[in-house]
Design a protein around this motif. Structure first.
Motif, PDB file in Angstrom:
ATOM      1  N   ASP A 109      -6.997  -4.384 -15.252  1.00  0.00           N
ATOM      2  CA  ASP A 109      -6.603  -5.746 -14.882  1.00  0.00           C
ATOM      3  C   ASP A 109      -6.032  -5.847 -13.478  1.00  0.00           C
ATOM      4  N   ILE A 110      -5.909  -4.732 -12.759  1.00  0.00           N
ATOM      5  CA  ILE A 110      -5.337  -4.766 -11.417  1.00  0.00           C
ATOM      6  C   ILE A 110      -6.423  -5.139 -10.413  1.00  0.00           C
ATOM      7  N   SER A 169      -1.836  -4.725  -6.551  1.00  0.00           N
ATOM      8  CA  SER A 169      -3.207  -4.652  -6.060  1.00  0.00           C
ATOM      9  C   SER A 169      -3.356  -3.362  -5.273  1.00  0.00           C
ATOM     10  N   ILE A 170      -4.569  -2.956  -5.015  1.00  0.00           N
ATOM     11  CA  ILE A 170      -4.802  -1.725  -4.268  1.00  0.00           C
ATOM     12  C   ILE A 170      -4.788  -1.994  -2.765  1.00  0.00           C
ATOM     13  N   ILE A 171      -5.377  -3.117  -2.358  1.00  0.00           N
ATOM     14  CA  ILE A 171      -5.400  -3.513  -0.950  1.00  0.00           C
ATOM     15  C   ILE A 171      -4.588  -4.799  -0.814  1.00  0.00           C
ATOM     16  N   ALA A 172      -3.498  -4.732  -0.057  1.00  0.00           N
ATOM     17  CA  ALA A 172      -2.636  -5.897   0.145  1.00  0.00           C
ATOM     18  C   ALA A 172      -2.920  -6.493   1.516  1.00  0.00           C
ATOM     19  N   CYS A 173      -3.372  -7.736   1.535  1.00  0.00           N
ATOM     20  CA  CYS A 173      -3.667  -8.431   2.787  1.00  0.00           C
ATOM     21  C   CYS A 173      -2.585  -9.464   3.084  1.00  0.00           C
ATOM     22  N   GLU A 206       8.472  -3.529   1.708  1.00  0.00           N
ATOM     23  CA  GLU A 206       8.788  -4.067   0.380  1.00  0.00           C
ATOM     24  C   GLU A 206       7.524  -4.545  -0.319  1.00  0.00           C
ATOM     25  N   LEU A 207       6.640  -5.204   0.432  1.00  0.00           N
ATOM     26  CA  LEU A 207       5.374  -5.658  -0.135  1.00  0.00           C
ATOM     27  C   LEU A 207       4.559  -4.482  -0.660  1.00  0.00           C
ATOM     28  N   LYS A 208       4.438  -3.441   0.156  1.00  0.00           N
ATOM     29  CA  LYS A 208       3.628  -2.287  -0.240  1.00  0.00           C
ATOM     30  C   LYS A 208       4.188  -1.621  -1.491  1.00  0.00           C
ATOM     31  N   LYS A 209       5.512  -1.565  -1.585  1.00  0.00           N
ATOM     32  CA  LYS A 209       6.147  -0.943  -2.745  1.00  0.00           C
ATOM     33  C   LYS A 209       5.968  -1.794  -3.989  1.00  0.00           C
ATOM     34  N   ALA A 227       0.518  -1.111  -3.418  1.00  0.00           N
ATOM     35  CA  ALA A 227      -0.716  -1.088  -2.632  1.00  0.00           C
ATOM     36  C   ALA A 227      -0.909   0.248  -1.919  1.00  0.00           C
ATOM     37  N   ASP A 228      -2.138   0.708  -1.865  1.00  0.00           N
ATOM     38  CA  ASP A 228      -2.490   1.896  -1.093  1.00  0.00           C
ATOM     39  C   ASP A 228      -2.762   1.541   0.368  1.00  0.00           C
ATOM     40  N   ILE A 229      -3.229   0.308   0.606  1.00  0.00           N
ATOM     41  CA  ILE A 229      -3.648  -0.099   1.944  1.00  0.00           C
ATOM     42  C   ILE A 229      -3.024  -1.439   2.285  1.00  0.00           C
TER      43      ILE A 229
END
Length: 208
Positions: free
Chosen positions: A12-13, A29-33, A47-50, A54-56
């Motif tokens: 579901d991610i 999500s895996i890719i954060a835009c 903070e967003l990446k954590k 997200a990996d990217i």
């Protein structure tokens, strides 16, 4: 060039999501835009990446301003404001369908080819599939003619139905004749659209 059977993971991610600094919750999500002009700083991006796990992290530049380079960002993609959703859809590799797709590992490899990327797209509408493919490919190649020295390229194909392998080969041949030195750093995926009698090509290339 990389051809790969699409084996999207069943979970579901979402692969790719667009985040705003005023969001109450950063869903995974895996890719954060994010859009650069929204005023993000390095702490907010950490903070967003954590929180998004997200990996990217990918910044979308929709204006002509200069922004401070941040090491935490994997890449910046230049696009028009009305193309943001198109970029998100292209990076959402889990939505790739039919016999050609790429995975997140390939997206990571793409962003290792540069820091600044350009988004371009081309489309055509008509009744003849072969003519649609030729016209759209010609339009995209004309835009790619500015990218002779690129080290990475990602092309997404959108059609109303599954495309035969001959279409993939035609597009790949046209692109690789223009960019003969890019080698294995060209990635292709395909997806479906509900827009009848149309064919679309979307691409991201390393601009420097």
């Amino acid at each position: 060039m990389k051809y790969q059977l699409d084996e999207s993971q069943e979970n579901d991610i979402p692969c790719t999501a667009l985040y705003k600094p005023n969001m109450d919750c950063f869903s995974p999500s895996i890719i954060a835009c994010f859009i650069l002009s929204d005023g993000w700083n390095e702490q907010a991006l950490l903070e967003l990446k954590k929180k998004a796990e997200a990996d990217i992290l990918v910044g979308l530049q929709t204006d002509g301003n200069k922004y401070e380079s941040l090491d935490i960002i994997e890449g910046v993609i230049r696009c028009q404001p009305d193309e943001v959703n198109d970029v998100i859809e292209l990076l959402d590799v889990r939505s790739a369908s039919t016999i050609i797709g790429i995975d997140v590992v390939d997206v990571k490899s793409l962003f290792e080819s540069g820091n600044l990327f350009q988004f371009i797209q081309a489309s055509a509408i008509g009744d003849s599939e072969s003519n649609l493919v030729k016209v759209t490919t010609h339009k995209l190649v004309n835009q790619l003619s500015k990218a002779h020295h690129t080290k990475g390229l990602f092309i997404g194909m959108e059609s109303v139905q599954s495309l035969p392998i001959e279409v993939f080969a035609y597009i790949a041949d046209a692109v690789e004749r223009l960019l003969p030195n890019i080698g294995e750093d060209i990635y292709y995926c395909s997806s479906m659209t509900d827009e009848p009698n149309s064919f679309h090509l979307k691409a991201i290339y390393a601009a420097e």
